[in-house]
Design a protein around this motif. Structure first.
Motif, PDB file in Angstrom:
ATOM      1  N   PHE A 163       0.822  -1.208   0.000  1.00 32.13           N
ATOM      2  CA  PHE A 163       0.000   0.000   0.000  1.00 32.13           C
ATOM      3  C   PHE A 163       0.859   1.263   0.000  1.00 32.13           C
ATOM      4  O   PHE A 163       0.593   2.200  -0.760  1.00 32.13           O
ATOM      5  CB  PHE A 163      -0.961   0.028   1.191  1.00 32.13           C
ATOM      6  CG  PHE A 163      -1.733   1.315   1.253  1.00 32.13           C
ATOM      7  CD1 PHE A 163      -2.805   1.529   0.412  1.00 32.13           C
ATOM      8  CD2 PHE A 163      -1.359   2.331   2.121  1.00 32.13           C
ATOM      9  CE1 PHE A 163      -3.498   2.732   0.426  1.00 32.13           C
ATOM     10  CE2 PHE A 163      -2.048   3.528   2.152  1.00 32.13           C
ATOM     11  CZ  PHE A 163      -3.134   3.734   1.306  1.00 32.13           C
ATOM     12  N   ASP A 164       1.897   1.306   0.842  1.00 33.16           N
ATOM     13  CA  ASP A 164       2.724   2.512   0.914  1.00 33.16           C
ATOM     14  C   ASP A 164       3.379   2.826  -0.429  1.00 33.16           C
ATOM     15  O   ASP A 164       3.492   3.990  -0.811  1.00 33.16           O
ATOM     16  CB  ASP A 164       3.789   2.385   2.004  1.00 33.16           C
ATOM     17  CG  ASP A 164       3.184   2.457   3.409  1.00 33.16           C
ATOM     18  OD1 ASP A 164       2.051   2.979   3.549  1.00 33.16           O
ATOM     19  OD2 ASP A 164       3.842   1.981   4.355  1.00 33.16           O
ATOM     20  N   LYS A 165       3.787   1.803  -1.152  1.00 32.25           N
ATOM     21  CA  LYS A 165       4.388   2.029  -2.475  1.00 32.25           C
ATOM     22  C   LYS A 165       3.332   2.587  -3.429  1.00 32.25           C
ATOM     23  O   LYS A 165       3.588   3.560  -4.153  1.00 32.25           O
ATOM     24  CB  LYS A 165       4.969   0.744  -3.040  1.00 32.25           C
ATOM     25  CG  LYS A 165       5.562   0.932  -4.424  1.00 32.25           C
ATOM     26  CD  LYS A 165       6.216  -0.315  -4.967  1.00 32.25           C
ATOM     27  CE  LYS A 165       6.798   0.010  -6.344  1.00 32.25           C
ATOM     28  NZ  LYS A 165       7.530  -1.100  -6.907  1.00 32.25           N
ATOM     29  N   ALA A 166       2.145   1.977  -3.451  1.00 28.10           N
ATOM     30  CA  ALA A 166       1.075   2.454  -4.332  1.00 28.10           C
ATOM     31  C   ALA A 166       0.709   3.890  -4.002  1.00 28.10           C
ATOM     32  O   ALA A 166       0.574   4.736  -4.901  1.00 28.10           O
ATOM     33  CB  ALA A 166      -0.150   1.547  -4.223  1.00 28.10           C
ATOM     34  N   PHE A 167       0.583   4.192  -2.720  1.00 31.55           N
ATOM     35  CA  PHE A 167       0.232   5.555  -2.316  1.00 31.55           C
ATOM     36  C   PHE A 167       1.329   6.532  -2.734  1.00 31.55           C
ATOM     37  O   PHE A 167       1.048   7.630  -3.215  1.00 31.55           O
ATOM     38  CB  PHE A 167      -0.015   5.626  -0.806  1.00 31.55           C
ATOM     39  CG  PHE A 167      -0.685   6.901  -0.388  1.00 31.55           C
ATOM     40  CD1 PHE A 167      -2.037   7.090  -0.581  1.00 31.55           C
ATOM     41  CD2 PHE A 167       0.056   7.931   0.182  1.00 31.55           C
ATOM     42  CE1 PHE A 167      -2.652   8.277  -0.211  1.00 31.55           C
ATOM     43  CE2 PHE A 167      -0.539   9.119   0.561  1.00 31.55           C
ATOM     44  CZ  PHE A 167      -1.910   9.294   0.358  1.00 31.55           C
ATOM     45  N   GLY A 168       2.577   6.131  -2.610  1.00 30.47           N
ATOM     46  CA  GLY A 168       3.693   6.973  -3.026  1.00 30.47           C
ATOM     47  C   GLY A 168       3.734   7.219  -4.526  1.00 30.47           C
ATOM     48  O   GLY A 168       4.293   8.221  -4.987  1.00 30.47           O
ATOM     49  N   MET A 169       3.153   6.315  -5.303  1.00 31.10           N
ATOM     50  CA  MET A 169       3.137   6.455  -6.756  1.00 31.10           C
ATOM     51  C   MET A 169       2.242   7.607  -7.218  1.00 31.10           C
ATOM     52  O   MET A 169       2.351   8.054  -8.360  1.00 31.10           O
ATOM     53  CB  MET A 169       2.711   5.135  -7.401  1.00 31.10           C
ATOM     54  CG  MET A 169       3.750   4.041  -7.224  1.00 31.10           C
ATOM     55  SD  MET A 169       3.142   2.387  -7.653  1.00 31.10           S
ATOM     56  CE  MET A 169       3.248   2.470  -9.428  1.00 31.10           C
ATOM     57  N   ILE A 170       1.410   8.101  -6.331  1.00 33.58           N
ATOM     58  CA  ILE A 170       0.631   9.308  -6.646  1.00 33.58           C
ATOM     59  C   ILE A 170       1.596  10.490  -6.720  1.00 33.58           C
ATOM     60  O   ILE A 170       1.584  11.262  -7.689  1.00 33.58           O
ATOM     61  CB  ILE A 170      -0.465   9.562  -5.601  1.00 33.58           C
ATOM     62  CG1 ILE A 170      -1.469   8.409  -5.568  1.00 33.58           C
ATOM     63  CG2 ILE A 170      -1.175  10.895  -5.875  1.00 33.58           C
ATOM     64  CD1 ILE A 170      -2.428   8.455  -4.383  1.00 33.58           C
ATOM     65  N   ALA A 171       2.453  10.612  -5.724  1.00 33.66           N
ATOM     66  CA  ALA A 171       3.389  11.739  -5.660  1.00 33.66           C
ATOM     67  C   ALA A 171       4.411  11.701  -6.790  1.00 33.66           C
ATOM     68  O   ALA A 171       4.812  12.750  -7.302  1.00 33.66           O
ATOM     69  CB  ALA A 171       4.100  11.761  -4.312  1.00 33.66           C
TER      70      ALA A 171
END
Length: 193
Positions: A163-171
Motif C-alpha cells: 500500500f505505501d508504495k502504491a500511495f507513493g506512486m501518486i506523488a
C-alpha cells in the motif's frame, strides 16, 4: 444562488460509433436574469464502477495496468495507466458489476463490497456516474490469473503492491488516474491498510 431553470430545446446525435455523442441545445435562466441559450457536446458512455482491493494483514492492494489511448494521445508516452479495477455497468447494478469485473480483470472472487461514494469524473462533457467501492481480499480468493476478457480485447496486467508504495506512486506521477487516486486516499484517510 438558487438553482437555474433549465429547458432542453434540442438534442442532436453526432455519433453512436462506440458510445453516444450528442449536441444539446438548452436554455439556462438564473433568478431575475434573462434566458441564455447554450450548446454543448455531451458524451454518454453509461455509468461505471471501480474498486480498491486491499489486504489489511499483508498491507497490499491490487491494481491493474493497461493501455489507455486517450492518455497516449495527451502526452502519456507509453499510454499505460495504473488503475483500480473498473468497468461499465452494462445491465448490472453497481455491486454486481464490480464483483464481476473484479474476477474478470484481477482473478479475485469477492462476494461483498463496500460502497464508499459516487462521483461524476468529468461533468463538463461526460454523463458518467462512477460508483466507487472497496473490498478486502486475500490469497485464497484468487481463482484465475485475471487480465480481462479476450472478447473485449482487454490486455490487463494485475499488480499486487505494498500500500505505501502504491500511495507513493501518486506523488511520483506513476499513478495519475483520478478514481485510483481517490480510492487510495480514501484507504489512507480511513486506515484500511
Amino acid at each position: 444562488m438558487k438553482d437555474p431553470k433549465i429547458s432542453i430545446q434540442k438534442t442532436e446525435l453526432l455519433s453512436d460509433n462506440w458510445y453516444l455523442l450528442n449536441k444539446v441545445t438548452f436554455d439556462y435562466q438564473e433568478e431575475n436574469s434573462p434566458v441564455e441559450t447554450h450548446t454543448r457536446e455531451v458524451y454518454d458512455r453509461g455509468n461505471g464502477a471501480a474498486i480498491l482491493l486491499y489486504n489489511p494483514k499483508e498491507k497490499t492492494v491490487i491494481l491493474t495496468r493497461q493501455f489507455r489511448l486517450p492518455s497516449y494521445l495527451n502526452g502519456n508516452k507509453s499510454g499505460m495507466m495504473i488503475e483500480v479495477c473498473a468497468g461499465l455497468l452494462d445491465q448490472d447494478n453497481p455491486e454486481q458489476c464490480i464483483i464481476r469485473e473484479t474476477e474478470e480483470e484481477t482473478g479475485y472472487r469477492i462476494s461483498t463490497v463496500q460502497k464508499v461514494f459516487e462521483t461524476y469524473m468529468s461533468p463538463g462533457a461526460v454523463t458518467e456516474i462512477l460508483y466507487l467501492f472497496v473490498s478486502e481480499y486475500n490469497a485464497s480468493m484468487k481463482v484465475t490469473e485475471g487480465g480481462g476478457l479476450d472478447t473485449e480485447q482487454e490486455h490487463i496486467e494485475v499488480m499486487e503492491l505494498p500500500f505505501d508504495k502504491a500511495f507513493g506512486m501518486i506523488a511520483t506521477g506513476e499513478i495519475k488516474d483520478a478514481k485510483t487516486v481517490m480510492l487510495l486516499q480514501y484507504a489512507k484517510i480511513n486506515g484500511l491498510v
